[in-house]
Write a protein that holds these residues in place. Structure first.
Motif, PDB file in Angstrom:
ATOM      1  N   LEU A 410      10.627  56.299  51.990  1.00  0.00           N
ATOM      2  CA  LEU A 410      10.646  56.375  50.530  1.00  0.00           C
ATOM      3  C   LEU A 410      11.921  55.751  49.988  1.00  0.00           C
ATOM      4  O   LEU A 410      11.899  55.013  48.990  1.00  0.00           O
ATOM      5  CB  LEU A 410      10.516  57.833  50.097  1.00  0.00           C
ATOM      6  N   SER A 411      13.041  56.000  50.647  1.00  0.00           N
ATOM      7  CA  SER A 411      14.310  55.415  50.225  1.00  0.00           C
ATOM      8  C   SER A 411      14.270  53.883  50.272  1.00  0.00           C
ATOM      9  O   SER A 411      14.734  53.207  49.351  1.00  0.00           O
ATOM     10  CB  SER A 411      15.433  55.947  51.120  1.00  0.00           C
ATOM     11  N   ILE A 412      13.682  53.341  51.336  1.00  0.00           N
ATOM     12  CA  ILE A 412      13.583  51.882  51.455  1.00  0.00           C
ATOM     13  C   ILE A 412      12.728  51.301  50.339  1.00  0.00           C
ATOM     14  O   ILE A 412      13.076  50.273  49.729  1.00  0.00           O
ATOM     15  CB  ILE A 412      13.013  51.508  52.835  1.00  0.00           C
ATOM     16  N   SER A 413      11.597  51.936  50.036  1.00  0.00           N
ATOM     17  CA  SER A 413      10.741  51.437  48.965  1.00  0.00           C
ATOM     18  C   SER A 413      11.440  51.500  47.605  1.00  0.00           C
ATOM     19  O   SER A 413      11.296  50.598  46.772  1.00  0.00           O
ATOM     20  CB  SER A 413       9.428  52.225  48.916  1.00  0.00           C
ATOM     21  N   LEU A 414      12.190  52.553  47.383  1.00  0.00           N
ATOM     22  CA  LEU A 414      12.952  52.646  46.129  1.00  0.00           C
ATOM     23  C   LEU A 414      13.998  51.538  46.033  1.00  0.00           C
ATOM     24  O   LEU A 414      14.213  50.959  44.958  1.00  0.00           O
ATOM     25  CB  LEU A 414      13.612  54.022  46.032  1.00  0.00           C
ATOM     26  N   ASP A 415      14.654  51.243  47.154  1.00  0.00           N
ATOM     27  CA  ASP A 415      15.611  50.131  47.164  1.00  0.00           C
ATOM     28  C   ASP A 415      14.926  48.818  46.782  1.00  0.00           C
ATOM     29  O   ASP A 415      15.454  48.017  46.008  1.00  0.00           O
ATOM     30  CB  ASP A 415      16.239  49.991  48.549  1.00  0.00           C
ATOM     31  N   ASN A 416      13.736  48.589  47.350  1.00  0.00           N
ATOM     32  CA  ASN A 416      13.025  47.341  47.070  1.00  0.00           C
ATOM     33  C   ASN A 416      12.604  47.246  45.611  1.00  0.00           C
ATOM     34  O   ASN A 416      12.757  46.191  44.968  1.00  0.00           O
ATOM     35  CB  ASN A 416      11.792  47.242  47.976  1.00  0.00           C
ATOM     36  N   ARG A 435      19.531  55.205  42.515  1.00  0.00           N
ATOM     37  CA  ARG A 435      20.135  56.549  42.558  1.00  0.00           C
ATOM     38  C   ARG A 435      19.215  57.539  43.273  1.00  0.00           C
ATOM     39  O   ARG A 435      19.679  58.408  44.014  1.00  0.00           O
ATOM     40  CB  ARG A 435      20.446  57.024  41.131  1.00  0.00           C
ATOM     41  N   GLU A 436      17.903  57.411  43.051  1.00  0.00           N
ATOM     42  CA  GLU A 436      16.970  58.280  43.773  1.00  0.00           C
ATOM     43  C   GLU A 436      17.040  57.996  45.271  1.00  0.00           C
ATOM     44  O   GLU A 436      17.009  58.916  46.102  1.00  0.00           O
ATOM     45  CB  GLU A 436      15.549  58.075  43.248  1.00  0.00           C
ATOM     46  N   SER A 437      17.142  56.721  45.618  1.00  0.00           N
ATOM     47  CA  SER A 437      17.260  56.340  47.032  1.00  0.00           C
ATOM     48  C   SER A 437      18.544  56.901  47.646  1.00  0.00           C
ATOM     49  O   SER A 437      18.538  57.413  48.776  1.00  0.00           O
ATOM     50  CB  SER A 437      17.244  54.815  47.164  1.00  0.00           C
ATOM     51  N   LEU A 438      19.638  56.823  46.895  1.00  0.00           N
ATOM     52  CA  LEU A 438      20.909  57.345  47.396  1.00  0.00           C
ATOM     53  C   LEU A 438      20.831  58.849  47.643  1.00  0.00           C
ATOM     54  O   LEU A 438      21.346  59.351  48.658  1.00  0.00           O
ATOM     55  CB  LEU A 438      22.027  57.030  46.400  1.00  0.00           C
ATOM     56  N   GLU A 439      20.163  59.560  46.767  1.00  0.00           N
ATOM     57  CA  GLU A 439      20.018  61.005  46.941  1.00  0.00           C
ATOM     58  C   GLU A 439      19.241  61.315  48.225  1.00  0.00           C
ATOM     59  O   GLU A 439      19.587  62.246  48.970  1.00  0.00           O
ATOM     60  CB  GLU A 439      19.301  61.607  45.732  1.00  0.00           C
ATOM     61  N   LEU A 455      24.036  56.551  58.792  1.00  0.00           N
ATOM     62  CA  LEU A 455      25.232  56.073  58.109  1.00  0.00           C
ATOM     63  C   LEU A 455      25.026  54.686  57.519  1.00  0.00           C
ATOM     64  O   LEU A 455      25.503  54.392  56.416  1.00  0.00           O
ATOM     65  CB  LEU A 455      26.421  56.061  59.077  1.00  0.00           C
ATOM     66  N   ARG A 456      24.332  53.823  58.241  1.00  0.00           N
ATOM     67  CA  ARG A 456      24.104  52.477  57.687  1.00  0.00           C
ATOM     68  C   ARG A 456      23.210  52.558  56.448  1.00  0.00           C
ATOM     69  O   ARG A 456      23.451  51.865  55.446  1.00  0.00           O
ATOM     70  CB  ARG A 456      23.481  51.556  58.727  1.00  0.00           C
ATOM     71  N   ASP A 457      22.150  53.367  56.512  1.00  0.00           N
ATOM     72  CA  ASP A 457      21.280  53.510  55.344  1.00  0.00           C
ATOM     73  C   ASP A 457      22.051  54.028  54.134  1.00  0.00           C
ATOM     74  O   ASP A 457      21.857  53.551  53.009  1.00  0.00           O
ATOM     75  CB  ASP A 457      20.134  54.471  55.665  1.00  0.00           C
ATOM     76  N   LEU A 458      22.921  55.002  54.365  1.00  0.00           N
ATOM     77  CA  LEU A 458      23.715  55.543  53.261  1.00  0.00           C
ATOM     78  C   LEU A 458      24.662  54.485  52.713  1.00  0.00           C
ATOM     79  O   LEU A 458      24.829  54.357  51.489  1.00  0.00           O
ATOM     80  CB  LEU A 458      24.497  56.767  53.749  1.00  0.00           C
ATOM     81  N   SER A 459      25.247  53.699  53.610  1.00  0.00           N
ATOM     82  CA  SER A 459      26.149  52.632  53.170  1.00  0.00           C
ATOM     83  C   SER A 459      25.418  51.614  52.299  1.00  0.00           C
ATOM     84  O   SER A 459      25.926  51.179  51.252  1.00  0.00           O
ATOM     85  CB  SER A 459      26.769  51.949  54.390  1.00  0.00           C
ATOM     86  N   VAL A 460      24.210  51.234  52.707  1.00  0.00           N
ATOM     87  CA  VAL A 460      23.419  50.273  51.931  1.00  0.00           C
ATOM     88  C   VAL A 460      23.092  50.851  50.552  1.00  0.00           C
ATOM     89  O   VAL A 460      23.210  50.150  49.531  1.00  0.00           O
ATOM     90  CB  VAL A 460      22.126  49.916  52.691  1.00  0.00           C
ATOM     91  N   SER A 461      22.700  52.111  50.492  1.00  0.00           N
ATOM     92  CA  SER A 461      22.379  52.728  49.204  1.00  0.00           C
ATOM     93  C   SER A 461      23.599  52.762  48.280  1.00  0.00           C
ATOM     94  O   SER A 461      23.489  52.510  47.074  1.00  0.00           O
ATOM     95  CB  SER A 461      21.846  54.152  49.419  1.00  0.00           C
ATOM     96  N   LEU A 462      24.733  53.078  48.846  1.00  0.00           N
ATOM     97  CA  LEU A 462      25.968  53.106  48.041  1.00  0.00           C
ATOM     98  C   LEU A 462      26.296  51.719  47.487  1.00  0.00           C
ATOM     99  O   LEU A 462      26.739  51.586  46.336  1.00  0.00           O
ATOM    100  CB  LEU A 462      27.123  53.636  48.889  1.00  0.00           C
ATOM    101  N   LYS A 464      24.195  49.386  46.701  1.00  0.00           N
ATOM    102  CA  LYS A 464      23.268  49.054  45.623  1.00  0.00           C
ATOM    103  C   LYS A 464      23.619  49.799  44.338  1.00  0.00           C
ATOM    104  O   LYS A 464      23.614  49.223  43.248  1.00  0.00           O
ATOM    105  CB  LYS A 464      21.832  49.366  46.060  1.00  0.00           C
ATOM    106  N   VAL A 465      23.920  51.086  44.459  1.00  0.00           N
ATOM    107  CA  VAL A 465      24.316  51.850  43.269  1.00  0.00           C
ATOM    108  C   VAL A 465      25.601  51.282  42.689  1.00  0.00           C
ATOM    109  O   VAL A 465      25.752  51.159  41.459  1.00  0.00           O
ATOM    110  CB  VAL A 465      24.478  53.338  43.629  1.00  0.00           C
ATOM    111  N   GLY A 466      26.521  50.922  43.563  1.00  0.00           N
ATOM    112  CA  GLY A 466      27.762  50.309  43.084  1.00  0.00           C
ATOM    113  C   GLY A 466      27.508  49.026  42.320  1.00  0.00           C
ATOM    114  O   GLY A 466      28.143  48.758  41.285  1.00  0.00           O
ATOM    115  N   ARG A 467      26.574  48.212  42.818  1.00  0.00           N
ATOM    116  CA  ARG A 467      26.262  46.952  42.133  1.00  0.00           C
ATOM    117  C   ARG A 467      25.676  47.217  40.752  1.00  0.00           C
ATOM    118  O   ARG A 467      26.017  46.545  39.772  1.00  0.00           O
ATOM    119  CB  ARG A 467      25.283  46.134  42.969  1.00  0.00           C
ATOM    120  N   ALA A 468      24.770  48.223  40.660  1.00  0.00           N
ATOM    121  CA  ALA A 468      24.184  48.540  39.354  1.00  0.00           C
ATOM    122  C   ALA A 468      25.237  49.064  38.386  1.00  0.00           C
ATOM    123  O   ALA A 468      25.229  48.721  37.197  1.00  0.00           O
ATOM    124  CB  ALA A 468      23.059  49.559  39.523  1.00  0.00           C
TER     125      ALA A 468
END
Length: 535
Positions: A410-416, A435-439, A455-462, A464-468
């Motif tokens: 679900l997190s990956i789909s939200l990222d996409n 933000r939903e993906s990061l949660e 840890l890598r997934d969390l890093s990627v989510s961070l 993306k949120v940082g970019r937004a």
């Protein structure tokens, strides 16, 4: 080693797990494992290892542990049926434990165990034909001599039996916070069983060098080791294991001919070689391996017809070829492969219905098509594919609950979806998705601990949120997210070493932190980050 009565001597928990894991992973249908133990503490680590091994797969370990003797048999049979009803073709291993950690001596348990075995014995054909997944039955040691008499039909179809030795050290509570685990220890735990399995297979093959079954055993163990090494960032070692497995598979093909099992094993080895080559940045070699695997799977389809397994294998190979074509910059070829894979997944859904495995496979194909459409600049088509995938993954969450694989998917789909929304100029929608993906990524870390994947997934989510946040002019929030991501990337480098993926991720994080520091007027800090990235 056997005792005076001719029964196998009790084995340590790690020895039992090494062998039992092979039986659970290799079987493509029903696989019955009996464990006999002096108490539940003796199997607690095995149960935890089994849970860890499947934690990030499509279907984690399912546990049936009756709380009371009175309804234990009925509870177990109902639980087994529920696995079929809920998960369909997903091969979720099931652990049935007819004992507890607190040494309960409640009257009626022996009668309950006998009733359960009797009913399972009567249901043998249903188990073999329909259950189609690993089943572990845990019983007290004294029952080792009784089961063959009480359930002879069930005993006949077992694939693995072991008596587990008593433990002399306290077992850690299974409710312990996984986040407290040391990252390096998690990496070691991930690799240890597969390394041990390879060693056992080598020793057995050394005793009978011309045994084809033992050659296959070693090849399968090496494939599993390659996958585990790849998951922990050790691409060079993963490639070495995959190439050795491939050589064994080619030898077996030369000796046994083009039987379906031989061809499928060879295609699996080629896919693992392709993944290891891709992880190491050798795109040409990866594509060659993936294409050869794809050709074998087309050959299997021609020979065996459109069975679900044949179509799913072919779809996976098409996805792999699509990824390598995309890496090579051939977006048109990638999209063609992804679209053919998607068509097969829709065909499987039509034939098999909305089982969890079918829906997850379809969502993966939709994400791949969405990525290729996005590469081609067709943002509307990409967003449509991503949104359909996201809807399927929300449907899976509703059906299966918050298992690690469900939440990660679900997190990956939200990222996409967030990426496509940003491409379409809808920054608010992008930020909401990210933000939903990061949660979800934070929830997975809390549940699973600091594994490399988490840890890598969390890093990627961070990131993306940082970019937004940066796009919205919230430089402080962006810098906080990117710095947290950078800290995770440094931890991964410390644990996994300088693999290409680790270094790329660290460089991305350093560049983002440098950009944020530069925007804030901290030119010294920005320059330091950029210089480290260049190194």
């Amino acid at each position: 080693m056997t005792n005076a009565q001719g029964l196998a001597e009790p084995q340590s928990e790690d020895a039992v797990w090494r062998e039992m894991r092979l039986h659970m992973e290799w079987s493509e249908g029903f696989s019955l494992c009996f464990l006999f133990a002096p108490d539940a503490r003796a199997v607690a680590h095995i149960r935890q290892w089994a849970d860890d091994a499947w934690a990030l797969r499509t279907a984690p370990l399912r546990v049936i542990e009756p709380a009371a003797a009175a309804d234990a048999a009925a509870h177990t049979l109902y639980g087994l049926q529920q696995q079929i009803d809920r998960l369909g073709m997903v091969r979720a291993p099931v652990w049935v434990q007819m004992m507890r950690l607190d040494d309960v001596t409640e009257a009626g348990w022996d009668a309950a165990r006998a009733a359960m075995l009797s009913r399972l014995n009567e249901a043998r054909e249903w188990l073999v034909q329909t259950f189609a997944r690993p089943l572990v039955l845990v019983l007290p040691t004294a029952w080792r001599a009784q089961v063959p008499a009480l359930a002879p039909d069930l005993w006949h179809v077992r694939s693995f039996t072991a008596e587990v030795a008593a433990v002399t050290t306290p077992v850690a509570s299974q409710s312990q916070e996984p986040a407290q685990r040391n990252l390096q220890a998690v990496v070691t735990t991930t690799l240890q069983p597969t390394l041990a399995a390879v060693q056992v297979a080598r020793e057995r093959l050394a005793q009978k060098t011309d045994n084809h079954a033992l050659q296959r055993e070693l090849s399968v163990a090496l494939n599993q080791l390659s996958q585990a090494l790849g998951e922990t960032g050790q691409s060079a070692n993963a490639r070495e294991a995959a190439l050795e497995s491939l050589e064994l598979s080619r030898q077996l093909r030369q000796a046994l001919g083009d039987s379906p099992q031989v061809l499928r094993d060879l295609s699996v080895s080629l896919n693992n070689v392709g993944q290891a080559e891709r992880d190491a940045g050798r795109i040409g070699e990866a594509l060659a391996a993936y294409r050869e695997s794809l050709e074998l799977r087309r050959q299997l389809r021609q020979a065996l017809g459109d069975s679900p397994q044949v179509l799913r294998d072919l779809s996976i190979s098409l996805d792999n070829v699509g990824e390598a074509e995309r890496d090579a910059g051939r977006s048109g070829e990638a999209l063609a492969a992804y679209r053919e894979s998607l068509e097969l997944r829709r065909q499987l859904r039509q034939a098999l219905g909305d089982s969890p495995q079918v829906l997850r496979d379809l969502s993966v194909s939709l994400n791949n098509v969405g990525q290729a459409e996005r590469d081609a600049g067709r943002i509307g088509e990409a967003l449509a594919a991503y949104r359909e995938s996201l809807e399927l993954r929300r449907q899976l969450r509703q059906a299966l609950g918050d298992s690690p694989q469900v939440l990660r998917d679900l997190s990956i789909s939200l990222d996409n979806v967030g990426e496509a929304e940003r491409d379409a100029g809808r920054s608010g929608e992008a930020l909401a998705a990210w933000r939903e993906s990061l949660e979800l990524s934070r929830r997975l870390r809390q549940a699973l601990g600091d594994s490399p994947q988490v840890l890598r997934d969390l890093s990627v989510s961070l990131n993306k949120v940082g970019r937004a946040d940066s796009d919205a002019g919230r430089s402080g929030e962006a810098l906080a997210a990117w710095r947290e991501s950078l800290e995770l990337s440094r931890r991964l480098r410390q644990a996994l070493g300088d693999s290409p993926q680790v270094l790329r991720d660290l460089s991305v994080s350093l560049n983002k932190v440098g950009r944020a520091d530069s925007d804030a007027g901290r030119s010294g800090e920005a320059l330091a980050a950029w210089r480290e990235s260049l190194e």
